[in-house]
Design a protein around this motif. Structure first.
Motif, PDB file in Angstrom:
ATOM      1  N   ALA A   1       0.839  -1.200   0.000  1.00  0.00           N
ATOM      2  CA  ALA A   1       0.000   0.000   0.000  1.00  0.00           C
ATOM      3  C   ALA A   1       0.873   1.248   0.000  1.00  0.00           C
ATOM      4  O   ALA A   1       0.805   2.091   0.902  1.00  0.00           O
ATOM      5  CB  ALA A   1      -0.934  -0.021   1.200  1.00  0.00           C
ATOM      6  N   VAL A   2       1.677   1.393  -1.039  1.00  0.00           N
ATOM      7  CA  VAL A   2       2.649   2.482  -1.132  1.00  0.00           C
ATOM      8  C   VAL A   2       2.099   3.615  -2.001  1.00  0.00           C
ATOM      9  O   VAL A   2       0.984   3.541  -2.511  1.00  0.00           O
ATOM     10  CB  VAL A   2       3.990   1.953  -1.692  1.00  0.00           C
ATOM     11  N   HIS A   3       2.918   4.658  -2.213  1.00  0.00           N
ATOM     12  CA  HIS A   3       2.452   5.820  -2.988  1.00  0.00           C
ATOM     13  C   HIS A   3       2.056   5.429  -4.414  1.00  0.00           C
ATOM     14  O   HIS A   3       1.080   5.960  -4.953  1.00  0.00           O
ATOM     15  CB  HIS A   3       3.538   6.895  -3.021  1.00  0.00           C
TER      16      HIS A   3
ATOM     17  N   ILE B   1      -3.208  -5.342  -0.617  1.00  0.00           N
ATOM     18  CA  ILE B   1      -2.734  -6.220   0.455  1.00  0.00           C
ATOM     19  C   ILE B   1      -1.500  -5.600   1.100  1.00  0.00           C
ATOM     20  O   ILE B   1      -0.545  -5.239   0.401  1.00  0.00           O
ATOM     21  CB  ILE B   1      -2.373  -7.611  -0.097  1.00  0.00           C
ATOM     22  N   ASP B   2      -1.533  -5.481   2.416  1.00  0.00           N
ATOM     23  CA  ASP B   2      -0.356  -5.004   3.144  1.00  0.00           C
ATOM     24  C   ASP B   2      -0.578  -5.290   4.621  1.00  0.00           C
ATOM     25  O   ASP B   2      -1.559  -4.797   5.205  1.00  0.00           O
ATOM     26  CB  ASP B   2      -0.123  -3.501   2.917  1.00  0.00           C
ATOM     27  N   PRO B   3       0.285  -6.102   5.242  1.00  0.00           N
ATOM     28  CA  PRO B   3       0.091  -6.400   6.664  1.00  0.00           C
ATOM     29  C   PRO B   3       0.361  -5.214   7.576  1.00  0.00           C
ATOM     30  O   PRO B   3       0.076  -5.280   8.776  1.00  0.00           O
ATOM     31  CB  PRO B   3       1.087  -7.531   6.927  1.00  0.00           C
ATOM     32  N   ARG B   4       0.879  -4.123   7.014  1.00  0.00           N
ATOM     33  CA  ARG B   4       1.160  -2.919   7.795  1.00  0.00           C
ATOM     34  C   ARG B   4      -0.090  -2.031   7.809  1.00  0.00           C
ATOM     35  O   ARG B   4      -0.407  -1.375   6.822  1.00  0.00           O
ATOM     36  CB  ARG B   4       2.353  -2.178   7.196  1.00  0.00           C
ATOM     37  N   ALA B   5      -0.792  -2.056   8.947  1.00  0.00           N
ATOM     38  CA  ALA B   5      -2.084  -1.379   9.039  1.00  0.00           C
ATOM     39  C   ALA B   5      -1.988   0.113   8.734  1.00  0.00           C
ATOM     40  O   ALA B   5      -2.928   0.706   8.184  1.00  0.00           O
ATOM     41  CB  ALA B   5      -2.695  -1.591  10.419  1.00  0.00           C
TER      42      ALA B   5
ATOM     43  N   THR C   1       6.182  -3.680  -2.928  1.00  0.00           N
ATOM     44  CA  THR C   1       6.760  -3.381  -1.621  1.00  0.00           C
ATOM     45  C   THR C   1       8.274  -3.227  -1.637  1.00  0.00           C
ATOM     46  O   THR C   1       8.844  -2.605  -0.744  1.00  0.00           O
ATOM     47  CB  THR C   1       6.429  -4.477  -0.597  1.00  0.00           C
ATOM     48  N   HIS C   2       8.948  -3.818  -2.629  1.00  0.00           N
ATOM     49  CA  HIS C   2      10.421  -3.812  -2.641  1.00  0.00           C
ATOM     50  C   HIS C   2      10.995  -4.714  -1.553  1.00  0.00           C
ATOM     51  O   HIS C   2      12.193  -4.726  -1.326  1.00  0.00           O
ATOM     52  CB  HIS C   2      10.976  -2.399  -2.419  1.00  0.00           C
ATOM     53  N   ASP C   3      10.137  -5.435  -0.852  1.00  0.00           N
ATOM     54  CA  ASP C   3      10.574  -6.274   0.257  1.00  0.00           C
ATOM     55  C   ASP C   3      10.291  -7.734  -0.082  1.00  0.00           C
ATOM     56  O   ASP C   3       9.131  -8.133  -0.155  1.00  0.00           O
ATOM     57  CB  ASP C   3       9.820  -5.884   1.530  1.00  0.00           C
ATOM     58  N   PRO C   4      11.337  -8.550  -0.301  1.00  0.00           N
ATOM     59  CA  PRO C   4      11.116  -9.959  -0.656  1.00  0.00           C
ATOM     60  C   PRO C   4      10.260 -10.702   0.355  1.00  0.00           C
ATOM     61  O   PRO C   4       9.536 -11.634  -0.021  1.00  0.00           O
ATOM     62  CB  PRO C   4      12.536 -10.537  -0.712  1.00  0.00           C
ATOM     63  N   LYS C   5      10.308 -10.317   1.619  1.00  0.00           N
ATOM     64  CA  LYS C   5       9.502 -11.003   2.630  1.00  0.00           C
ATOM     65  C   LYS C   5       8.018 -10.851   2.341  1.00  0.00           C
ATOM     66  O   LYS C   5       7.219 -11.720   2.694  1.00  0.00           O
ATOM     67  CB  LYS C   5       9.814 -10.469   4.023  1.00  0.00           C
TER      68      LYS C   5
ATOM     69  N   LEU D   1       4.166 -13.548  -4.932  1.00  0.00           N
ATOM     70  CA  LEU D   1       4.654 -13.880  -6.266  1.00  0.00           C
ATOM     71  C   LEU D   1       4.582 -15.385  -6.511  1.00  0.00           C
ATOM     72  O   LEU D   1       4.142 -15.827  -7.582  1.00  0.00           O
ATOM     73  CB  LEU D   1       6.091 -13.389  -6.426  1.00  0.00           C
ATOM     74  N   ALA D   2       5.005 -16.166  -5.525  1.00  0.00           N
ATOM     75  CA  ALA D   2       4.944 -17.621  -5.671  1.00  0.00           C
ATOM     76  C   ALA D   2       3.505 -18.084  -5.870  1.00  0.00           C
ATOM     77  O   ALA D   2       3.222 -18.938  -6.722  1.00  0.00           O
ATOM     78  CB  ALA D   2       5.552 -18.295  -4.448  1.00  0.00           C
ATOM     79  N   SER D   3       2.574 -17.492  -5.116  1.00  0.00           N
ATOM     80  CA  SER D   3       1.162 -17.840  -5.290  1.00  0.00           C
ATOM     81  C   SER D   3       0.676 -17.455  -6.682  1.00  0.00           C
ATOM     82  O   SER D   3      -0.049 -18.196  -7.337  1.00  0.00           O
ATOM     83  CB  SER D   3       0.310 -17.136  -4.225  1.00  0.00           C
TER      84      SER D   3
END
Length: 327
Positions: A182-184, A203-207, A244-248, A254-256
């Motif tokens: 959920a970025v700019h 989707i973003d686990p960061r509320a 997100t730029h974050d592989p985690k 991506l795998a899904s």
């Protein structure tokens, strides 16, 4: 937290509801156009037995005449194929430079259009199944077909076949955009995609990022990306964009996505970042044909600078892939 939005009912759903409520219903569908017709082929108008209307076949130019024909069709149970010329004056009134000609198929529900057939079409729409409604314009006999008219389905192009008698209405599920991060860029991409007909989910686990204030009226999922993607389900009418730029966060989604049939997968990052991403997917057991599906760096190379221009590049690439211009 998940925030849901409700999609508007399809013309088929409205017609079925009205018929089952005892109001009567007829479906009017644009089957052919010439010139600058106000509505595209496949546009629909639903007419009830008591004269209620939903939808449009001409932007207001010929609806009155279609309603009268629909009432007659409800009385005798027979289909009709109507042809109307839209004058330059009427066309100007609905925002066109010049007029055109349209052919309209009118089908009374419970008459030439069997209730069971309409219910089958509605069920397919609810299940996000890609189906074609094929009807003979002379006999009025129709059928709901799966795995047929594949080129028409890919292009979203309803129309009359070369025989001049067979009309094929494409009923694809609504396009869907699933954004991880959920970025700019997502804030710019989501409203653009909505204008292009996509139903977006973020989707973003960061509320703090995935908040209704930043994405008003959008489906938001704060679950871990792979769980959220599984809950949403990906299909051939879904685009998956990883920002997100974050592989985690990106890699599980991506795998899904690589295991599903989504028509587009795009991932933000430089060429070097993308090369490392591909290495991780190969190490995870995916093959080169799988990783070749990933568009990275995401978006067409238009020299984009800033979130809004990057969003334009992404949406342009999604459109090019959807319409077969880019693989």
């Amino acid at each position: 937290m998940t925030q849901k939005t409700t999609s508007p009912a399809s013309a088929a759903q409205i017609a079925l509801d009205w018929h089952q409520a005892g109001r009567g219903a007829a479906l009017a569908t644009v089957v052919q156009t010439w010139g600058s017709a106000p509505r595209r082929v496949g546009a629909q108008l639903v007419v009830s037995g008591d004269g209620r209307l939903e939808g449009s076949v001409s932007g207001g130019c010929v609806e009155g005449a279609v309603v009268m024909e629909a009432q007659e069709a409800l009385a005798d149970g027979k289909h009709r194929v109507l042809e109307y010329g839209v004058s330059d004056g009427d066309a100007f009134a609905v925002g066109l430079a010049c007029g055109g000609t349209i052919r309209v198929l009118v089908e009374p529900v419970g008459g030439s259009l069997p209730v069971a057939l309409l219910a089958d079409l509605v069920a397919a729409q609810k299940a996000r199944a890609q189906v074609a409604y094929e009807v003979n314009l002379t006999t009025g006999i129709g059928a709901v077909l799966r795995d047929a008219y594949l080129e028409r389905m890919r292009l979203d192009r309803s129309g009359v076949e070369d025989d001049g008698e067979t009309f094929v209405a494409v009923h694809n599920p609504p396009l869907r955009l699933v954004v991880v991060g959920a970025v700019h860029i997502a804030q710019a991409l989501v409203p653009m995609a909505q204008l292009a007909g996509y139903d977006p989910a973020v989707i973003d686990p960061r509320a703090a990022f995935a908040s209704p204030e930043r994405f008003p009226g959008v489906t938001l999922l704060e679950d871990w990306p792979d769980e959220a993607v599984a809950a949403l389900g990906l299909d051939a009418r879904t685009a998956l964009v990883l920002l997100t730029h974050d592989p985690k966060l990106d890699d599980p989604a991506l795998a899904s996505g690589l295991r599903q049939k989504c028509f587009y997968i795009g991932a933000l990052g430089s060429k070097r970042t993308h090369a490392k991403r591909v290495e991780r997917m190969l190490a995870a057991g995916f093959g080169e044909p799988d990783t070749a599906r990933i568009h990275g760096p995401v978006g067409l190379d238009i020299g984009a600078a800033g979130p809004a221009e990057i969003a334009i590049a992404i949406l342009a690439e999604m459109t090019a892939v959807l319409r077969g211009k880019v693989r």
